[in-house]
Design an enzyme around this catalytic site. Structure first.
Site, PDB file in Angstrom:
ATOM      1  N   SER A  49     -14.918 -12.138  32.322  1.00  0.00           N
ATOM      2  CA  SER A  49     -16.234 -12.670  32.674  1.00  0.00           C
ATOM      3  C   SER A  49     -17.336 -11.662  32.383  1.00  0.00           C
ATOM      4  O   SER A  49     -18.441 -12.053  32.012  1.00  0.00           O
ATOM      5  CB  SER A  49     -16.267 -13.096  34.148  1.00  0.00           C
ATOM      6  OG  SER A  49     -15.940 -12.022  34.995  1.00  0.00           O
ATOM      7  N   GLU A  50     -17.044 -10.363  32.563  1.00  0.00           N
ATOM      8  CA  GLU A  50     -18.004  -9.331  32.176  1.00  0.00           C
ATOM      9  C   GLU A  50     -17.300  -8.057  31.726  1.00  0.00           C
ATOM     10  O   GLU A  50     -16.186  -7.756  32.172  1.00  0.00           O
ATOM     11  CB  GLU A  50     -18.969  -8.972  33.314  1.00  0.00           C
ATOM     12  CG  GLU A  50     -20.173  -9.877  33.443  1.00  0.00           C
ATOM     13  CD  GLU A  50     -20.014 -10.885  34.556  1.00  0.00           C
ATOM     14  OE1 GLU A  50     -20.905 -11.735  34.696  1.00  0.00           O
ATOM     15  OE2 GLU A  50     -19.003 -10.835  35.263  1.00  0.00           O
ATOM     16  N   THR A  51     -18.011  -7.336  30.860  1.00  0.00           N
ATOM     17  CA  THR A  51     -17.618  -5.985  30.460  1.00  0.00           C
ATOM     18  C   THR A  51     -18.814  -5.074  30.684  1.00  0.00           C
ATOM     19  O   THR A  51     -19.956  -5.438  30.367  1.00  0.00           O
ATOM     20  CB  THR A  51     -17.183  -5.949  28.984  1.00  0.00           C
ATOM     21  OG1 THR A  51     -15.993  -6.726  28.831  1.00  0.00           O
ATOM     22  CG2 THR A  51     -16.890  -4.527  28.526  1.00  0.00           C
TER      23      THR A  51
END
Length: 301
Positions: A49-51
């Protein structure tokens, strides 16, 4: 993306000590050479979902600049990727205070090693959010969201009215009356993404209050290209601000959020808020995910 700019990608899962639980995040500790397109391609290749990308690092001062990308776009702030990055740094430079410069402002994070934790010596990270705020959601915002969720007004808890709450990003907070309603989440991905784009929300914070000090949460994230987040630190901070605005904080101001159970990735978030400080503290652990190779979108790294 050239071979010279391919980053060293770490994978951590936050708000858990079990690699099979929590919310996975990519972490790139040296992203100084990456431009926006390369960071987006890397995040898309990882698929979480995020980096989080550390674009400037001053290890002596323990100060770092962070940017966050979902597979589809840059995100102003991400709590679980912040916790993951803080733990990754603490494991390399030692526990202690960290300061992150993010698109929403300075985020202080305290990291500490707990000899009594399982596994032994796990690092806990506690982020302090930017000042939170919360306002009642409009009838239009609520009705459009309920339609996309396939919910009705009768599914909601009248004691916890819908709000749009901010803890680094804006989230629509909808409290349901029963755990069963929360567990049965099955929403229209495209319709909810359109509602969220229209209003600028990052996730919906869907909660059920089991007790004054215990909430269960689910967070759809269609605008990031992800059906649901198993743990959402920014939304946890926003929930703290929401409860403060309602005068519904527990007496000590601390509560726990259980998230991810319905996805098979249980997560635990601890939240502390007060009536005198507009900021909210969110705590959790993170653990490296071993044996996984990451992709930049142009081949394995």
């Amino acid at each position: 993306m050239s071979l010279m700019t391919r980053p060293d990608i770490l994978r951590y899962t936050a708000f858990t000590t079990d690699p099979a639980g929590g919310n996975p995040a990519g972490v790139v500790l040296d992203a100084a050479a990456l431009d926006d397109a390369a960071m987006l391609a890397t995040a898309a290749g990882i698929g979480y979902s995020e980096t989080a990308f550390v674009t400037v690092a001053d290890r002596a001062a323990r100060r770092f600049r962070l940017r966050y990308f979902s597979p589809l776009a840059e995100v102003a702030f991400c709590g679980h990727a912040t916790v993951a990055t803080a733990v990754a740094l603490a494991e390399r430079i030692g526990p202690g205070p960290l300061l992150f410069d993010t698109p929403v402002g300075e985020i202080a994070v305290d990291t500490a090693q707990d000899a009594s934790a399982e596994p032994e010596g796990s690092v806990t990270a506690t982020l302090t959010s930017v000042p939170t705020r919360s306002r009642p959601a409009s009838d239009t915002e609520v009705s459009a969201s309920l339609a996309a969720l396939h919910w009705s007004p009768g599914d909601l808890d009248p004691a916890l009215p819908p709000h749009v709450a901010f803890g680094g990003n804006e989230h629509l907070v909808l409290a349901v009356a029963t755990r069963e309603r929360l567990a049965a989440l099955d929403y229209d991905f495209d319709a909810l993404a359109e509602v969220m784009r229209r209003h600028g929300w990052t996730t919906l914070q869907l909660v059920w209050r089991e007790a004054a000090e215990l909430f269960h949460a689910r967070d759809p994230f269609p605008i990031g290209g992800v059906v649901e987040d198993p743990a959402t630190g920014a939304a946890a901070a926003a929930l703290g601000g929401y409860l403060r605005a309602l005068g519904a904080l527990p007496p000590a101001g601390a509560f726990t959020i259980r998230q991810g159970q319905d996805l098979g990735r249980p997560s635990l978030l601890r939240v502390e808020a007060s009536t005198t400080d507009p900021r909210v503290r969110v705590s959790g652990q993170a653990v490296a995910i071993a044996g996984v190779r990451a992709s930049t979108g142009e081949g394995d790294v």
